[in-house]
Design an enzyme around this catalytic site. Structure first.
Site, PDB file in Angstrom:
ATOM      1  N   ALA A 244      25.554  17.727  14.899  1.00  0.00           N
ATOM      2  CA  ALA A 244      25.091  18.050  13.757  1.00  0.00           C
ATOM      3  C   ALA A 244      24.271  17.125  13.028  1.00  0.00           C
ATOM      4  O   ALA A 244      23.259  17.252  12.400  1.00  0.00           O
ATOM      5  CB  ALA A 244      26.205  18.706  12.917  1.00  0.00           C
ATOM      6  N   SER A 266      35.398  18.298  11.941  1.00  0.00           N
ATOM      7  CA  SER A 266      36.655  17.884  11.349  1.00  0.00           C
ATOM      8  C   SER A 266      36.168  16.540  10.725  1.00  0.00           C
ATOM      9  O   SER A 266      36.855  15.382  11.187  1.00  0.00           O
ATOM     10  CB  SER A 266      37.645  17.469  12.576  1.00  0.00           C
ATOM     11  OG  SER A 266      38.032  18.950  12.979  1.00  0.00           O
ATOM     12  N   CYS A 411      45.575  38.750   5.550  1.00  0.00           N
ATOM     13  CA  CYS A 411      44.964  39.902   4.554  1.00  0.00           C
ATOM     14  C   CYS A 411      45.124  39.170   3.209  1.00  0.00           C
ATOM     15  O   CYS A 411      46.104  39.170   2.680  1.00  0.00           O
ATOM     16  CB  CYS A 411      45.905  40.968   4.681  1.00  0.00           C
ATOM     17  SG  CYS A 411      45.570  42.393   3.478  1.00  0.00           S
TER      18      CYS A 411
END
EC number: 4.2.1.49
Length: 559
Positions: A244, A266, A411
């Site tokens: 990146a 990380s 959820c």
């Protein structure tokens, strides 16, 4: 005395079915979830006990793992096992409603809470980095973060693109245990994504588990795919092998304009989790052993380059946000004075949910039977009939999310609903509708269980970002309430010195006693989140506290 081993060439899978290997489900549950954390379908590097997040481990070494397993198998229902940084250190007589396991991982006195000191202790075999759910035995694979990432992308879409991400794309990096959720979350939110990852093995893992759709051969190919899919209105995720810190500046140089930029490398752990630009992974790992200081410096210098590129995108008007890996802090330490010009995801998009105690509620089927999860999905819909957004999430999760290890579901629900669902699940176990008990837990990233000034508690409106009494109170209250196991960690998500956080897990075994514990724990746990935000002055939390009948002496009695 033999040297403790952090490597063992072995495959571990949790037992399935209803045959106990421990004395009760209250001890079988932590045993199975510990083993599930190290399932090769779940963990990033199970042979070295690494579950996710750089060096987030389930046990300090293999000898400690063996002894934890042996102890859990012999533990009685009036005893509690104490685990200190991945090492079982004591069993004490308590009582039936006490936790069966209490865990403390990576905690250091604040002045010594640095990576340098921790790494010295780790090298001596005196400490273990537990991340959040690695050392607390409730990691469920990338699904555990998918919904939170999905909710973040959806809310960003609402704020910046009128709620429609069709034809738009997200630029990000990192396909590890946490970052691996990003491509699927973007797809579920309706966007394309370009996901940069420096290890081919991680890309392969995400392709296998269907979290990422395809891999581009190079940057030009990736951009061509992005252009094609966004023009067609398709939500396709693309992985790209690369660094990146090299690719983002190149995209800026080319004038490429994403619709959203974030990052989940990380970066919290420069020694183990962020590959310096121009280095191979093998060189990085070798030099981490021989010259760790130089490795940390090189990694942080690359992070500075990475963040400058993110800032460039932000200056172009692209919505850009930190996703909680502390990359802004690392860049600031390397001279990027304005690294914090782009916000973290919690204050930007998630905090209103936290104010109502809404966060990453999760459960796993100890039976190993996916049907148990599908039945609980249906129960959630039945008990929460009017939440179309939640129903859509459950439908998408069933269609797109592959179970890793024991079947599980994430959820996001809040105060009131967590206890309602937990009691319903317990009744399903009692009636035989579910074939075995369920465990209910959560990420430490929750509304009342973490102090992390660069992530969950960034920019609190009263300035209380760094006050860490709250996760301590959360852990104490969950212990008093009867959670099956409780954990208190330091450094998860953002690294040493930057966070403290707590976790809990409770077993639904179908008993009346379990129902009483569930009602207490699943009310009190999210209740601390509402309390924490109400104390900070958030009106949404104050209103929620009143609606739910919380007794907050300095708030609900006065307002």
């Amino acid at each position: 005395m033999t040297t403790p081993s952090k490597f063992r060439d072995i495959e571990i899978r949790a037992p399935r079915g209803t045959t106990l290997t421990a004395k009760s489900w209250l001890t079988e549950a932590p045993l199975r979830m510990l083993m599930n954390n190290l399932d090769p379908e779940v963990a990033e590097n199970p042979r070295e006990l690494v579950v996710y997040g750089g060096i987030g481990r389930a046990a300090r070494n293999w000898e400690c793992y063996d002894r934890i397993v042996e102890t859990l198998k012999q533990l009685n229902d009036d005893e509690t096992l104490l685990v200190q940084s991945g090492k079982p250190v004591g069993v004490f007589k308590t009582h039936a409603n006490a936790p069966r396991v209490l865990i403390a991982n990576s905690n250091l006195v604040p002045h010594w809470a640095t990576w340098e000191h921790f790494n010295e202790l780790d090298a001596k075999g005196l400490a273990m980095y537990g991340q959040m759910t690695a050392g607390s035995w409730i990691y469920i694979g990338s699904q555990g973060i998918v919904q939170g990432t999905y909710e973040t992308f959806v809310e960003a879409g609402r704020q910046h693109y009128d709620g429609n991400l069709k034809g738009r794309w997200v630029l990000t990096a990192g396909l590890g245990g946490m970052g691996g959720a990003q491509p699927l979350a973007a797809t579920l939110a309706g966007a394309c994504s370009l996901n940069i990852e420096c290890q081919q093995s991680r890309i392969d893992f995400r392709l296998r588990s269907r979290y990422v759709d395809e891999q581009a051969k190079d940057l030009d190919d990736a951009l061509a795919r992005i252009q094609r899919y966004t023009a067609e209105g398709k939500a396709i995720s693309i992985a790209l092998l690369g660094n990146a810190a090299e690719i983002l500046p190149e995209l800026v140089r080319r004038g490429v304009r994403p619709d959203m930029v974030t990052d989940q490398t990380s970066a919290h752990d420069p020694l183990n989790g962020y590959l310096p630009a121009g280095w191979s992974w093998e060189e990085y790992r070798d030099r981490a052993q021989t010259d760790p200081a130089a490795v940390v410096k090189a990694a942080k210098q690359s992070m500075a380059v990475h963040v400058r590129a993110m800032l460039a995108f932000q200056q172009q008007g692209v919505p850009t946000f930190d996703y909680g890996n502390n990359i802004r802090q690392m860049a600031k330490e390397e001279g990027v004075a304005n690294a914090f010009d782009f916000p973290g995801f919690v204050p930007a998009y998630i905090r209103p949910l936290f104010c109502r105690g809404i966060g990453p509620f999760r459960w796993a089927a100890l039976s190993g039977d996916p049907q148990d999860i599908y039945k609980t999905d249906a129960k959630v819909k039945q008990l929460i009939p009017d939440d179309a957004h939640l129903h859509r999430w459950l439908d998408m999760a069933r269609e797109r999310i592959s179970f890793q290890g024991l079947p599980a579901r994430i959820c996001w629900v809040g105060l009131g609903l967590r206890a309602k669902l937990g009691l319903a699940f317990n009744e399903m176990v009692r009636s035989g509708e579910l074939s075995a008990p369920i465990v209910i837990g959560r990420d430490h990233l929750d509304s009342g269980s973490v102090a992390s000034p660069n992530r969950e508690t960034e920019a609190m409106q009263d300035g209380s970002d760094a006050v860490s009494d709250w996760p301590l109170l959360n852990a104490l209250l969950n212990t008093a309430s009867g959670a099956t196991w409780v954990s208190l960690h330091h450094g998860g998500g953002v690294g040493m010195g930057f966070s403290q956080h707590s976790g809990m897990v409770i077993v639904c075994d179908g008993s009346d006693e379990a129902a009483e514990r569930i009602a207490r724990v699943l009310t009190n746990d999210p209740g601390t989140g509402v309390m924490r935000h109400a104390d900070a002055g958030y009106q949404v939390a104050i209103d929620c506290a009143k609606e739910q009948g919380l007794n907050l002496p300095m708030i609900t009695a006065q307002r």
